[in-house]
Design an enzyme around this catalytic site. Structure first.
Site, PDB file in Angstrom:
ATOM      1  N   ASN A  38       1.101  -1.332  -0.104  1.00  0.00           N
ATOM      2  CA  ASN A  38       0.095   0.157  -0.212  1.00  0.00           C
ATOM      3  C   ASN A  38       0.502   1.531  -0.594  1.00  0.00           C
ATOM      4  OD1 ASN A  38       1.148  -0.134   2.393  1.00  0.00           O
ATOM      5  ND2 ASN A  38      -0.869   0.256   3.612  1.00  0.00           N
ATOM      6  N   LYS A 193      15.844  43.919 -10.150  1.00  0.00           N
ATOM      7  CA  LYS A 193      15.319  43.139 -10.547  1.00  0.00           C
ATOM      8  C   LYS A 193      13.516  43.787 -10.927  1.00  0.00           C
ATOM      9  CE  LYS A 193      15.398  38.244 -11.189  1.00  0.00           C
ATOM     10  NZ  LYS A 193      15.578  36.713 -11.060  1.00  0.00           N
ATOM     11  N   ASP A 220      24.196  31.722  -5.806  1.00  0.00           N
ATOM     12  CA  ASP A 220      22.688  31.456  -5.894  1.00  0.00           C
ATOM     13  C   ASP A 220      22.499  30.527  -5.106  1.00  0.00           C
ATOM     14  OD1 ASP A 220      20.367  32.212  -6.342  1.00  0.00           O
ATOM     15  OD2 ASP A 220      19.960  32.504  -8.069  1.00  0.00           O
TER      16      ASP A 220
HETATM   17  C1  R5P Z   1      15.415  32.111  -5.733  1.00  0.00           C
HETATM   18  O1  R5P Z   1      14.842  31.939  -5.049  1.00  0.00           O
HETATM   19  C2  R5P Z   1      16.531  30.993  -6.073  1.00  0.00           C
HETATM   20  O2  R5P Z   1      17.793  31.687  -5.041  1.00  0.00           O
HETATM   21  C3  R5P Z   1      17.393  30.247  -7.410  1.00  0.00           C
HETATM   22  O3  R5P Z   1      17.503  31.534  -7.958  1.00  0.00           O
HETATM   23  C4  R5P Z   1      15.858  30.010  -7.420  1.00  0.00           C
HETATM   24  O4  R5P Z   1      15.394  28.611  -7.015  1.00  0.00           O
HETATM   25  C5  R5P Z   1      16.509  28.654  -9.107  1.00  0.00           C
HETATM   26  O5  R5P Z   1      15.285  28.714  -9.749  1.00  0.00           O
HETATM   27  P1  R5P Z   1      15.066  28.335 -10.818  1.00  0.00           P
HETATM   28  O6  R5P Z   1      16.573  27.153 -11.149  1.00  0.00           O
HETATM   29  O7  R5P Z   1      13.950  27.593 -11.245  1.00  0.00           O
HETATM   30  O8  R5P Z   1      15.167  29.068 -11.782  1.00  0.00           O
END
Ligand code: R5P
Length: 312
Positions: A38, A193, A220
């Site tokens: 399940n 942005k 990032d």
């Molecule tokens: C967003 O605020 C994060 O810092 C990344 O920039 C985001 O998660 C990236 O997402 P994707 O690669 O789908 O554009």
């Protein structure tokens, strides 16, 4: 004082858990997962954990939801097996981007994840580069929030850093990028942005800082589809950037991300092994291991030493 150190791992990233165990010179705890017809899971701990200082390793990786429930069940099983203290070690935290109520009638799911871990019986959490550091405040138990910056910055430092600039993809990333700028003694720029219509996603409009004639390093926390990164890279190229490198912590790399990144203007991608790549490869990728840092953190938590010292 806590009992002996033991590490157990879910199935999300066994390789990283094994590397951490190897560095710490402890064996990976014996546990098994059974999936019933399940689709319910059972986790069985196959060794004595009474009074032990137990670390349960599970990162957020596909299948994400099965991974979450496996982690919760493992913690619950350890609790009922009388473990002394249970620490959830979650390099990439699930639902980390669902950290605010920015639309009507939605869940702040990162907060729910925190509640679930506590309910299951976690006494503390170790994680890395949360999408926003405030998420650590969703917990009432201690959270050790590790940073990938020393690992990634050390790697970047091995190259010639002349004429380089670190770039934040938006204003929200600026603080994090500032950490890199401080370590590497590099200038930084921020992509401003703007949202042009109510339903539209914000788009790069201006860049604050000097990128013309520079080698740019976009920083990032994670890359999922890769679209945010590529949009930023194309924008920087339009503004005169000579080359683009991307540095990020968590390689979510969903769907067609690898093909998309491969054919992008970005020359190199530097990221960590917080999520298994599951065969996703590119000659542009440089993968750095967080195993040493997690091993040190676990050792320090076990010994009651400072974690912040790891980031000085
Ligand atoms: C967003 O605020 C994060 O810092 C990344 O920039 C985001 O998660 C990236 O997402 P994707 O690669 O789908 O554009």
């Amino acid at each position: 004082m806590h009992g002996p150190l033991k590490i157990f791992a879910g199935r999300s990233h066994k390789k990283l858990a094994e590397r951490i165990c190897h560095i710490l010179d402890v064996h990976l705890g014996d546990s098994e997962v059974v999936k019933f017809s399940n689709e319910n899971l059972m986790v069985k701990i196959n060794e004595n954990v009474r009074g032990c200082d137990v670390y349960v390793f599970q990162t957020s990786a596909p299948p994400v939801h099965e991974g979450i429930i496996e982690l919760l069940i493992t913690i619950d099983a350890l609790k009922h097996a009388s473990a002394g203290r249970i620490t959830a070690v979650v390099p990439y935290f699930p639902y980390v981007r669902s950290d605010k109520k920015d639309k009507p009638r939605i869940s702040i799911t990162a907060r729910l994840m925190a509640d679930l871990l506590e309910t299951a019986g976690a006494d503390r959490v170790v994680t890395m580069d949360l999408h926003s550091p405030q998420i650590a405040g969703f917990f009432r138990i201690p959270v050790d929030h590790l940073q990938a910056v020393p690992i990634i910055a050390d790697h970047l430092q091995q190259a010639d850093l002349t004429n380089r600039v670190l770039v934040a993809g938006d204003a929200g990333e600026a603080k994090e990028v500032g950490r890199y700028a401080n370590r590497l003694h590099l200038p930084m720029a921020i992509i401003d942005k703007r949202r042009y219509g109510d339903d539209e996603k914000p788009k790069p409009a201006h860049v604050i800082g000097d990128v013309d004639g520079k080698h740019c390093i976009i920083v990032d926390d994670e890359v999922s589809t890769g679209r945010t990164l590529i949009e930023a890279a194309n924008f920087l190229k339009e503004k005169g950037a000579l080359s683009i490198t991307a540095a990020f912590t968590h390689p979510v790399l969903a769907g067609e991300a690898v093909a998309r990144l491969q054919k992008s203007v970005i020359e190199q991608f530097v990221f960590c092994d917080t999520i298994p790549l599951q065969g996703k490869q590119s000659e542009k990728f440089r993968v750095l291991s967080v195993s040493e840092l997690f091993a040190k953190a676990i050792r320090r938590i076990h010994d009651g030493d400072s974690i912040s010292q790891l980031f000085r």
